[in-house]
Design a protein around this motif. Structure first.
Motif, PDB file in Angstrom:
ATOM      1  N   PHE A 125      14.528  11.884 -11.949  1.00  0.00           N
ATOM      2  CA  PHE A 125      14.230  11.359 -10.619  1.00  0.00           C
ATOM      3  C   PHE A 125      13.899  12.496  -9.654  1.00  0.00           C
ATOM      4  O   PHE A 125      12.973  12.405  -8.850  1.00  0.00           O
ATOM      5  CB  PHE A 125      15.421  10.569 -10.072  1.00  0.00           C
ATOM      6  N   GLN A 126      14.689  13.566  -9.740  1.00  0.00           N
ATOM      7  CA  GLN A 126      14.495  14.694  -8.832  1.00  0.00           C
ATOM      8  C   GLN A 126      13.113  15.309  -9.014  1.00  0.00           C
ATOM      9  O   GLN A 126      12.429  15.649  -8.038  1.00  0.00           O
ATOM     10  CB  GLN A 126      15.575  15.748  -9.079  1.00  0.00           C
ATOM     11  N   LYS A 127      12.685  15.424 -10.261  1.00  0.00           N
ATOM     12  CA  LYS A 127      11.360  15.979 -10.528  1.00  0.00           C
ATOM     13  C   LYS A 127      10.274  15.091  -9.929  1.00  0.00           C
ATOM     14  O   LYS A 127       9.304  15.584  -9.326  1.00  0.00           O
ATOM     15  CB  LYS A 127      11.146  16.115 -12.038  1.00  0.00           C
ATOM     16  N   ILE A 128      10.444  13.781 -10.067  1.00  0.00           N
ATOM     17  CA  ILE A 128       9.448  12.836  -9.554  1.00  0.00           C
ATOM     18  C   ILE A 128       9.343  12.919  -8.037  1.00  0.00           C
ATOM     19  O   ILE A 128       8.249  13.012  -7.476  1.00  0.00           O
ATOM     20  CB  ILE A 128       9.798  11.399 -10.000  1.00  0.00           C
ATOM     21  N   ILE A 129      10.487  12.906  -7.354  1.00  0.00           N
ATOM     22  CA  ILE A 129      10.429  12.874  -5.890  1.00  0.00           C
ATOM     23  C   ILE A 129      10.051  14.235  -5.309  1.00  0.00           C
ATOM     24  O   ILE A 129       9.495  14.308  -4.212  1.00  0.00           O
ATOM     25  CB  ILE A 129      11.751  12.359  -5.274  1.00  0.00           C
ATOM     26  N   ASN A 130      10.331  15.317  -6.044  1.00  0.00           N
ATOM     27  CA  ASN A 130       9.935  16.645  -5.558  1.00  0.00           C
ATOM     28  C   ASN A 130       8.418  16.780  -5.464  1.00  0.00           C
ATOM     29  O   ASN A 130       7.898  17.576  -4.682  1.00  0.00           O
ATOM     30  CB  ASN A 130      10.487  17.739  -6.470  1.00  0.00           C
ATOM     31  N   GLU A 131       7.708  15.999  -6.277  1.00  0.00           N
ATOM     32  CA  GLU A 131       6.245  16.050  -6.291  1.00  0.00           C
ATOM     33  C   GLU A 131       5.624  15.026  -5.343  1.00  0.00           C
ATOM     34  O   GLU A 131       4.405  14.895  -5.284  1.00  0.00           O
ATOM     35  CB  GLU A 131       5.742  15.812  -7.719  1.00  0.00           C
ATOM     36  N   SER A 132       6.472  14.307  -4.607  1.00  0.00           N
ATOM     37  CA  SER A 132       5.981  13.242  -3.736  1.00  0.00           C
ATOM     38  C   SER A 132       5.973  13.671  -2.271  1.00  0.00           C
ATOM     39  O   SER A 132       6.800  14.476  -1.836  1.00  0.00           O
ATOM     40  CB  SER A 132       6.865  12.000  -3.890  1.00  0.00           C
ATOM     41  N   LYS A 133       5.063  13.092  -1.515  1.00  0.00           N
ATOM     42  CA  LYS A 133       5.039  13.364  -0.074  1.00  0.00           C
ATOM     43  C   LYS A 133       6.177  12.660   0.649  1.00  0.00           C
ATOM     44  O   LYS A 133       6.424  12.908   1.825  1.00  0.00           O
ATOM     45  CB  LYS A 133       3.699  12.942   0.520  1.00  0.00           C
ATOM     46  N   TYR A 134       6.878  11.765  -0.070  1.00  0.00           N
ATOM     47  CA  TYR A 134       8.009  11.047   0.525  1.00  0.00           C
ATOM     48  C   TYR A 134       9.343  11.658   0.094  1.00  0.00           C
ATOM     49  O   TYR A 134      10.365  10.972   0.050  1.00  0.00           O
ATOM     50  CB  TYR A 134       7.965   9.573   0.125  1.00  0.00           C
ATOM     51  N   ASP A 154       0.860  -1.181   0.000  1.00  0.00           N
ATOM     52  CA  ASP A 154       0.000   0.000   0.000  1.00  0.00           C
ATOM     53  C   ASP A 154       0.899   1.234   0.000  1.00  0.00           C
ATOM     54  O   ASP A 154       1.620   1.495   0.969  1.00  0.00           O
ATOM     55  CB  ASP A 154      -0.894  -0.022   1.242  1.00  0.00           C
ATOM     56  N   MET A 155       0.855   2.011  -1.078  1.00  0.00           N
ATOM     57  CA  MET A 155       1.777   3.137  -1.219  1.00  0.00           C
ATOM     58  C   MET A 155       1.361   4.358  -0.410  1.00  0.00           C
ATOM     59  O   MET A 155       2.026   5.393  -0.464  1.00  0.00           O
ATOM     60  CB  MET A 155       1.932   3.495  -2.697  1.00  0.00           C
ATOM     61  N   THR A 156       0.265   4.242   0.339  1.00  0.00           N
ATOM     62  CA  THR A 156      -0.084   5.313   1.276  1.00  0.00           C
ATOM     63  C   THR A 156       0.506   5.046   2.654  1.00  0.00           C
ATOM     64  O   THR A 156       0.427   5.891   3.542  1.00  0.00           O
ATOM     65  CB  THR A 156      -1.617   5.451   1.407  1.00  0.00           C
ATOM     66  N   ASP A 157       1.097   3.868   2.824  1.00  0.00           N
ATOM     67  CA  ASP A 157       1.683   3.473   4.102  1.00  0.00           C
ATOM     68  C   ASP A 157       3.189   3.731   4.069  1.00  0.00           C
ATOM     69  O   ASP A 157       3.950   2.977   3.467  1.00  0.00           O
ATOM     70  CB  ASP A 157       1.396   1.995   4.368  1.00  0.00           C
ATOM     71  N   ALA A 158       3.618   4.794   4.708  1.00  0.00           N
ATOM     72  CA  ALA A 158       5.025   5.199   4.658  1.00  0.00           C
ATOM     73  C   ALA A 158       5.955   4.197   5.316  1.00  0.00           C
ATOM     74  O   ALA A 158       7.177   4.279   5.160  1.00  0.00           O
ATOM     75  CB  ALA A 158       5.193   6.566   5.324  1.00  0.00           C
ATOM     76  N   ASP A 159       5.390   3.237   6.026  1.00  0.00           N
ATOM     77  CA  ASP A 159       6.221   2.298   6.770  1.00  0.00           C
ATOM     78  C   ASP A 159       6.511   1.016   5.995  1.00  0.00           C
ATOM     79  O   ASP A 159       7.197   0.138   6.495  1.00  0.00           O
ATOM     80  CB  ASP A 159       5.527   1.943   8.093  1.00  0.00           C
ATOM     81  N   ASN A 160       6.005   0.901   4.753  1.00  0.00           N
ATOM     82  CA  ASN A 160       6.242  -0.364   4.052  1.00  0.00           C
ATOM     83  C   ASN A 160       7.628  -0.400   3.405  1.00  0.00           C
ATOM     84  O   ASN A 160       8.236   0.632   3.113  1.00  0.00           O
ATOM     85  CB  ASN A 160       5.111  -0.676   3.053  1.00  0.00           C
ATOM     86  N   LEU A 161       8.129  -1.612   3.177  1.00  0.00           N
ATOM     87  CA  LEU A 161       9.502  -1.807   2.710  1.00  0.00           C
ATOM     88  C   LEU A 161       9.742  -1.239   1.319  1.00  0.00           C
ATOM     89  O   LEU A 161      10.846  -0.800   1.006  1.00  0.00           O
ATOM     90  CB  LEU A 161       9.843  -3.299   2.712  1.00  0.00           C
ATOM     91  N   LEU A 162       8.732  -1.249   0.460  1.00  0.00           N
ATOM     92  CA  LEU A 162       8.919  -0.748  -0.894  1.00  0.00           C
ATOM     93  C   LEU A 162       9.177   0.756  -0.886  1.00  0.00           C
ATOM     94  O   LEU A 162      10.078   1.244  -1.577  1.00  0.00           O
ATOM     95  CB  LEU A 162       7.703  -1.082  -1.759  1.00  0.00           C
ATOM     96  N   ILE A 163       8.402   1.488  -0.119  1.00  0.00           N
ATOM     97  CA  ILE A 163       8.606   2.936  -0.048  1.00  0.00           C
ATOM     98  C   ILE A 163       9.995   3.260   0.493  1.00  0.00           C
ATOM     99  O   ILE A 163      10.635   4.227   0.081  1.00  0.00           O
ATOM    100  CB  ILE A 163       7.507   3.588   0.812  1.00  0.00           C
ATOM    101  N   ARG A 221      -1.177   3.529  -6.365  1.00  0.00           N
ATOM    102  CA  ARG A 221      -1.732   3.430  -5.009  1.00  0.00           C
ATOM    103  C   ARG A 221      -1.360   2.104  -4.361  1.00  0.00           C
ATOM    104  O   ARG A 221      -1.107   2.034  -3.163  1.00  0.00           O
ATOM    105  CB  ARG A 221      -3.258   3.552  -5.059  1.00  0.00           C
ATOM    106  N   ARG A 222      -1.342   1.047  -5.179  1.00  0.00           N
ATOM    107  CA  ARG A 222      -1.068  -0.291  -4.666  1.00  0.00           C
ATOM    108  C   ARG A 222      -0.199  -1.036  -5.685  1.00  0.00           C
ATOM    109  O   ARG A 222      -0.459  -0.989  -6.892  1.00  0.00           O
ATOM    110  CB  ARG A 222      -2.382  -1.058  -4.430  1.00  0.00           C
ATOM    111  N   ILE A 223       0.816  -1.719  -5.184  1.00  0.00           N
ATOM    112  CA  ILE A 223       1.745  -2.471  -6.036  1.00  0.00           C
ATOM    113  C   ILE A 223       1.856  -3.886  -5.491  1.00  0.00           C
ATOM    114  O   ILE A 223       2.033  -4.082  -4.282  1.00  0.00           O
ATOM    115  CB  ILE A 223       3.135  -1.799  -6.067  1.00  0.00           C
TER     116      ILE A 223
END
Length: 366
Positions: free
Chosen positions: A245-254, A142-151, A207-209
């Motif tokens: 990559f920088q553009k992608i992560i700049n738009e992310s809450k992570y 679940d990509m809304t869960d900041a605690d998962n191993l994938l994130i 949202r989910r992977i």
């Protein structure tokens, strides 16, 4: 009715392989597919073979275009695709008959926008093959869960990483809407790192992977492919990738978490490019474990108990990057077996291993 899957196949001067590739896709147990063959200005018979195959199966669509590179071929395929889902197959590879049925079922059953799988790296001649899979447990993320191993591990490699997502795009199924923007944002001459950019962009939007380790894909390792070409342009492509990559992560809450991972990934990529560009002499002189060649978590035998071997063994023990199942040296005999944990070479057949790492300064010594 099951959703349409569009399978994009870039084609450029691969007349020896393209028919095997296309027929393996036509033989899928999942029948509601369209096969997008993008002939990227081939100068051999590849384009003619594509046209002939299209005449045999109405699901095949051929686009002939001026040569622009892999990134443009994939982009044209995605933009012309009508499916809800997108898969990518390289034109010199082949797949198992149940690949897309399995990936689709995982996607639907788990409401996942991206599903991964494993594959074989197929080497020519006597080198055989090895398995390429994600270094993450199977299951739904679940990509809304900041605690998962994938994130916490979205980038495909890094120094001593135990967890990672494989960077290839050919062993995955994507919802089209999570890759549209990033694939259209990429420059035409993007040659290296394009798979990783597309993957990170998809991960950031999903949202989910769902990650699973079933093996469906056969990736042919060819020494004349772009993957094996390394020159100073590699650093130019790496710089381009960094800004994407920088553009992608700049738009992310992570952003904060992913920035640290990105920096580590780029450092590791610089190291890998230097190794390829400068050759083995550079690496041996630094006694650096060949982590770009050995997947994390592999079972290895270290051959050599000199300076290089001791350095490798210490590094692996400290990082846990892989598991040393045996450490051997030809100077060790049955009489002094086990001194300092080093065993005779003859003991190798009695242990289960994935790789033998030759850890010597001089190749003639081995």
């Amino acid at each position: 009715m099951k959703e349409l899957i569009s399978i994009v196949v870039p084609v450029y001067n691969i007349e020896r392989y393209i028919e095997q590739c296309v027929l393996s896709i036509c033989d899928q147990t999942y029948k509601n597919i369209e096969i997008m063959l993008i002939d990227d200005g081939s100068t051999d018979r590849s384009g003619n073979i594509c046209d002939r195959l299209a005449g045999q199966d109405q699901r095949i669509k051929v686009i002939h275009k001026k040569h622009g590179g892999n990134a443009t071929a994939r982009r044209d395929g995605v933009n012309s695709a009508k499916g809800k889902y997108i898969g990518f197959v390289d034109g010199d590879d082949w797949i198992e008959p149940n690949m897309y049925e399995s990936l689709y079922n995982f996607a639907v059953e788990n409401d996942a926008q991206m599903v991964t799988s494993a594959g074989y790296r197929e080497y020519p001649g006597v080198r055989g093959k090895n398995i390429l899979r994600d270094g993450l447990p199977q299951g739904l993320y679940d990509m809304t869960d900041a605690d998962n191993l994938l994130i916490k591990n979205i980038f495909p490699t890094g120094f001593a990483k135990k967890y990672y997502l494989n960077g290839a795009i050919w062993n995955k199924l994507y919802e089209k809407n999570i890759i549209n923007e990033v694939i259209n944002d990429m420059e035409d001459n993007f040659t290296l790192f394009e798979d990783n950019v597309l993957n990170i962009g998809a991960i950031a939007k999903a949202r989910r992977i769902y990650i699973q380790h079933n093996i469906y894909y056969h990736h042919r390792e060819r020494t004349d492919s772009i993957t094996y070409r390394s020159d100073m342009h590699s650093f130019e492509y790496m710089t381009k990738a960094y800004f994407y990559f920088q553009k992608i992560i700049n738009e992310s809450k992570y952003k904060k978490l992913w920035q640290k991972q990105l920096d580590e990934y780029i450092i590791c990529s610089v190291f890998t490019c230097l190794q390829t560009f400068l050759g083995d002499k550079y690496i041996v002189s630094k006694h650096v474990f060949p982590m770009n060649l050995i997947p994390a978590g592999s079972k290895v035998v270290i051959y050599g108990a000199g300076v290089v071997g001791k350095g490798y063994k210490t590094w692996v023990d400290e990082t846990g990057f892989c598991k040393v199942v045996k450490w051997v040296d030809k100077s060790v005999s049955g009489k002094n077996n086990g001194i300092h944990g080093v065993e005779p070479v003859e003991s190798i057949p009695f242990v289960d291993f994935d790789y033998i790492v030759i850890a010597v300064k001089n190749k003639n010594t081995a």
